[in-house]
Design an enzyme around this catalytic site. Structure first.
Site, short mmCIF file in Angstrom:
data_model
loop_
_atom_site.label_atom_id
_atom_site.label_comp_id
_atom_site.label_asym_id
_atom_site.label_seq_id
_atom_site.Cartn_x
_atom_site.Cartn_y
_atom_site.Cartn_z
CB THR A 102 -0.89 0.04 1.26
OG1 THR A 102 -0.06 0.31 2.40
CG2 THR A 102 -1.64 -1.27 1.45
CG ASP A 103 -0.30 4.91 -1.75
OD1 ASP A 103 0.33 4.26 -2.62
OD2 ASP A 103 -1.32 5.58 -2.00
CB CYS A 104 0.75 3.87 4.71
SG CYS A 104 -0.66 2.75 4.71
CE1 TYR A 105 2.58 -0.47 8.14
CE2 TYR A 105 0.33 -0.02 7.44
CZ TYR A 105 1.29 -0.08 8.44
OH TYR A 105 0.94 0.23 9.73
#
Length: 389
Positions: free
Chosen positions: A131-134
């Protein structure tokens, strides 16, 4: 409740002052033989109980910490044993009975837990969709227990109160979680420490409830909730002791404080993996009713021998036996003498009662009053398909 002898506060104050009188369950029985229940109860503050047996409904939560770049793990394995990762980014739950994807039934989640406790390296593999954050999608590497932020045992069902005994009336050997059962009722197996077992000594859960501090796997833990399949509605004798499988405990404790002397993996041939868990409960002698239940012995505790060759959840009970009979090594069954064998270890249960006694005498273990009692009513529901209109 009967005559009152002492309170939790008084017991803990005596522990703090190193004046508490603490006996193991067996020592208490010897004192009762010598002095009687009333005299023993006036003298003794605490009685320690214990059990050490395979308890399949066990497992551990772990938090791995964040990698750089970070990853939201969606598939996790430890030593090739799948762990459940449907939690936050780097949390997982490894179940004791989960088996290895490469080694099958010879290695499983219980072995991973034992390896962690033994401070042996465990190989982590994790994948993610990113994901964008992970953004990270894979992680692989070895780790040790002390590398983890948290690792705690959380066992949904332990310390069964009076588990049934097992035999096999068929003409073939069968392989079960009660061990290998020989044909034509060639043996009987059972799995409890009888007169040492915690929930036989406090059969109505007066001192064992949510928040009770316990010996767990060689460290200290707590009762978190009633265990799954908690069945307090089981038939009981006049002393309140259940005549079949009844109460259970859900337990929690820090894996980093445990040791492999009291937490061991095992394999049941052609069945699967399980985890031997050592559990001890310190029962305060608060009143005459507890003093009496602590004096219960093997010949006063009964369970049923079920025929595991019948492929049904309602297996027939062939007869009722006492734990004195089971521990003698022989029982009469279907007109013949049959050998018995325990799956639990009475020797280790004794060690647990002794270790817990030492902790209390050293001022390392104080008794905690339950913040809520376990249910004393209710039964276990069956799984049956429902008709959907």
């Amino acid at each position: 409740m009967g005559e009152r002898y002492r309170t939790y506060q008084e017991v803990n104050e005596r522990i703090r002052e190193r004046k508490a009188v603490v006996l193991t369950a067996e020592e208490y029985l010897s004192l009762v033989d010598e002095k009687g229940v009333s005299a023993a109860a006036e003298r003794v503050d605490v009685v320690t109980t214990g059990t050490f047996a395979p308890m399949c409904s066990s497992g551990a939560f772990v938090n791995f910490g964040h990698s750089d770049p970070p990853i939201k793990m969606t598939r996790v394995s430890l030593n090739d044993v799948p762990a459940y990762a449907g939690l936050a980014a780097v949390d997982a739950y490894i179940g004791a009975t989960e088996v290895s994807e490469s080694r099958g039934l010879e290695y499983g989640g219980a072995h991973v837990i034992e390896d962690l406790v033994a401070r042996r390296p465990v190989h982590l593999k994790a994948t993610a969709y990113g994901t964008d954050c992970y953004p990270r999608r894979e992680f692989e590497g070895d780790l040790y227990l002390d590398d983890l932020n948290q690792a705690f045992l959380f066992n949904p069902r332990n310390c069964y109160q009076n588990y049934a005994a097992a035999t096999n009336s068929s003409n073939r050997t069968i392989y079960t979680y009660m061990g290998i059962l020989l044909p034509r009722c060639g043996n009987v197996t059972y799995s409890t420490s009888g007169q040492l077992s915690p929930l036989f000594k406090d059969p109505l859960y007066r001192t064992v409830g949510i928040g009770t501090r316990v010996f767990l796997g060689g460290g200290q833990g707590y009762v978190a909730w009633e265990g799954t399949q908690h069945n307090p509605g089981q038939a009981r004798d006049d002393a309140g002791v259940p005549l079949g499988p009844s109460g259970t405990l859900s337990l929690i404790g820090d894996l980093k404080g445990m040791n492999t002397g009291f937490l061991r993996a095992c394999v049941f041939e052609a069945y699967g993996v399980s985890l031997f868990v050592g559990i001890g409960v310190a029962v305060p002698v608060l009143d005459s009713d507890l003093a009496s239940s602590l004096a219960i012995r093997d010949h006063q505790i009964f369970t049923s021998v079920f025929d595991y060759s019948v492929p049904s959840r309602s297996r027939p009970a062939l007869r009722r036996v006492s734990y004195a009979e089971l521990r003698s090594g022989r029982v009469e069954l279907e007109g013949k003498t049959v050998r018995t064998a325990p799956l639990s270890s009475y020797h280790k249960a004794r060690q647990i009662t002794g270790a817990l006694k030492d902790w209390i005498l050293q001022g390392r273990f104080f008794l905690s009053e339950p913040v809520a009692n376990l249910p004393l009513e209710g039964t276990v529901k069956a799984l049956d398909p429902k008709e959907v209109s």
